[in-house]
Enzyme design. Sequence first.
Site, PDB file in Angstrom:
ATOM      1  N   ASP A 178       0.855  -1.175   0.000  1.00 43.31           N
ATOM      2  CA  ASP A 178       0.000   0.000   0.000  1.00 43.31           C
ATOM      3  C   ASP A 178       0.905   1.244   0.000  1.00 43.31           C
ATOM      4  O   ASP A 178       1.826   1.325  -0.811  1.00 43.31           O
ATOM      5  CB  ASP A 178      -0.954  -0.040   1.204  1.00 43.31           C
ATOM      6  CG  ASP A 178      -2.110   0.938   1.093  1.00 43.31           C
ATOM      7  OD1 ASP A 178      -3.132   0.591   0.486  1.00 43.31           O
ATOM      8  OD2 ASP A 178      -1.993   2.065   1.610  1.00 43.31           O
ATOM      9  N   TYR A 303      -3.024  10.967   1.140  1.00 38.02           N
ATOM     10  CA  TYR A 303      -3.744  10.850  -0.134  1.00 38.02           C
ATOM     11  C   TYR A 303      -3.768  12.189  -0.868  1.00 38.02           C
ATOM     12  O   TYR A 303      -3.561  12.244  -2.084  1.00 38.02           O
ATOM     13  CB  TYR A 303      -5.180  10.366   0.109  1.00 38.02           C
ATOM     14  CG  TYR A 303      -5.270   8.899   0.424  1.00 38.02           C
ATOM     15  CD1 TYR A 303      -5.537   7.966  -0.570  1.00 38.02           C
ATOM     16  CD2 TYR A 303      -5.078   8.435   1.722  1.00 38.02           C
ATOM     17  CE1 TYR A 303      -5.620   6.610  -0.292  1.00 38.02           C
ATOM     18  CE2 TYR A 303      -5.156   7.081   2.021  1.00 38.02           C
ATOM     19  CZ  TYR A 303      -5.422   6.182   1.008  1.00 38.02           C
ATOM     20  OH  TYR A 303      -5.482   4.833   1.293  1.00 38.02           O
ATOM     21  N   HIS A 362      -4.770  -7.796   1.530  1.00 38.91           N
ATOM     22  CA  HIS A 362      -4.027  -6.544   1.473  1.00 38.91           C
ATOM     23  C   HIS A 362      -3.093  -6.345   2.662  1.00 38.91           C
ATOM     24  O   HIS A 362      -2.201  -5.512   2.612  1.00 38.91           O
ATOM     25  CB  HIS A 362      -5.025  -5.388   1.406  1.00 38.91           C
ATOM     26  CG  HIS A 362      -4.428  -4.087   0.978  1.00 38.91           C
ATOM     27  ND1 HIS A 362      -3.710  -3.935  -0.188  1.00 38.91           N
ATOM     28  CD2 HIS A 362      -4.411  -2.856   1.576  1.00 38.91           C
ATOM     29  CE1 HIS A 362      -3.308  -2.681  -0.310  1.00 38.91           C
ATOM     30  NE2 HIS A 362      -3.713  -2.006   0.747  1.00 38.91           N
TER      31      HIS A 362
END
Length: 396
Positions: A178, A303, A362
Site C-alpha cells: 500500500d 492521499y 491486502h
Amino acid sequence: MAETPFKISIPQALLDRLQQKLALTTLPNELEGSGWDYGVPLADVKRLVARWMNGYDWRHHEAQLNQLPQFTRPISVDGHGTLDIHYIHQRSEVEGAIPLLFVHGWPGIFLEGSRIVPLLTAKSDDHPSFHVVVLSLPGFGFSEGAKNPGFNIAQYAEVGNKLMLALGYNEYVTQGGDWGLAVTRRIAQLYGGKHSKAWHTNMVFGEPPADFDLTTLTPEQQVALARTEGLMKKGMGYRHQQSTQPQTLAYAMTDSPVGLLAWIYEKLVAWTDRYNWTDDEVLTWISIFYFSREGPVGSFRIYYEAMGNETMPMQAFREGPAPGIPLGLSHFPGDLVVVPKSWSRMMGNVVFDSEVHEAGGHFPAYEQPEALAGDLRQMFVKGGPAYGVVPSKSGY
C-alpha cells in the site's frame, strides 16, 4: 537525537468521553436484504458498538500492545522541522541479522507489522534473521504529523531513511505494501545503493502489454483481473474523498467514533482474504486510529499530498524511474490489485517473484505472517537472489 522508550497510555478522560459519544450514537436505517451492497451492514455496526460500550477492555489491549518494544525519536525533515516519530524496534539475537524497515499503508498502522516481527527476528541455521524496525508513518498512530502542506512521499521516505541511520543501520532492506510500497520505492530511488540495498513488496502492480489478449490468461487470472477491475469501479470512493477534501471528511471521523468505525471496518473486511476478524481485533485497530496523536485526519492527508493533483490513480506509485536495487515480489490472491506475474516486471529489478499464495489479502503481514516471512527468508537466504546485499549482515 536519542530515542525514548514509549508506552501507550490513553488518559482516562478520553476513554470516558468515548463512552459518552458511543452512548449518544444515532444509527441510520438500511434497506432490507441489502447486505454489503450499500456498505457496512447495520447489524455489524450495532454489534461492534455494543461491544465497544460493554465488554471491550481497552486497558487490557493497551497492556498487550505495550509488550511490543516501542520507541519515539525526533527526526528532522527538510522544510518541515522536527517530528516525533513512533516505531517498534526489535533486534535479533543474531548479531549479523539483516536490518529491515517495515512500512505500513492505509488503513494500516504499526499493528499491521507486529505479527511478523517475532518470525523475522527468529534465529535459525536454515534461514536468515532480521533486525526489524516497524515505522509508524508520520500522522499515523502515535507519530507526529506534518504541520505544513507539501509533506509528500519523498518526505515519508526521508523519515524512514533517517530513522534507520539514527538506529545505526547505515545499510538496510525494506518491506512494504500500500503506501508502504510508495514509501519504500521512493527510499530505493533516493537512497538505493548507498543505504537501501534491496526492497520487497506484497502489493504488485503492472500494465498489460500492447498485444494483450485476455484469452491467454488462465481462468484464475481472469477471475483475479475481473475482481481488480470491479474494485476499481466500485471500491475507490474513499480514495477520491481523502485525496481531494481530507479536512472535510476529518470533521465527521474525528467527532464520531462510530463513523470512523464504519469507514475503516469496511476496508478491514473488504481488503482481507476471508480473514476471521474478532470484534476485539477490529475495535483495537479502530481505537488506535481514534486515539492517534493527530486524529484520523493525519492518515488521510497522505492521499491529498500524493494523489490530489494526479490524473492517474496509481501515479504516486510509479513516479520517476524504476529503482535499480534488487526487488522482491509476493503475490496474495485477495489483494486489491492482482495482475499476471509477467506484467509486474516493469516495477524494477525483480530478483524474487513468489508464486501466488493460497490465501492472503491486502495486509499479509497481519493475515498471513508466516507466508510473507517465508518469502523474505527465501529472498535473502544463503544462495538466494539477494543474499549478501548488506555487507557483513548476511542474516546468519
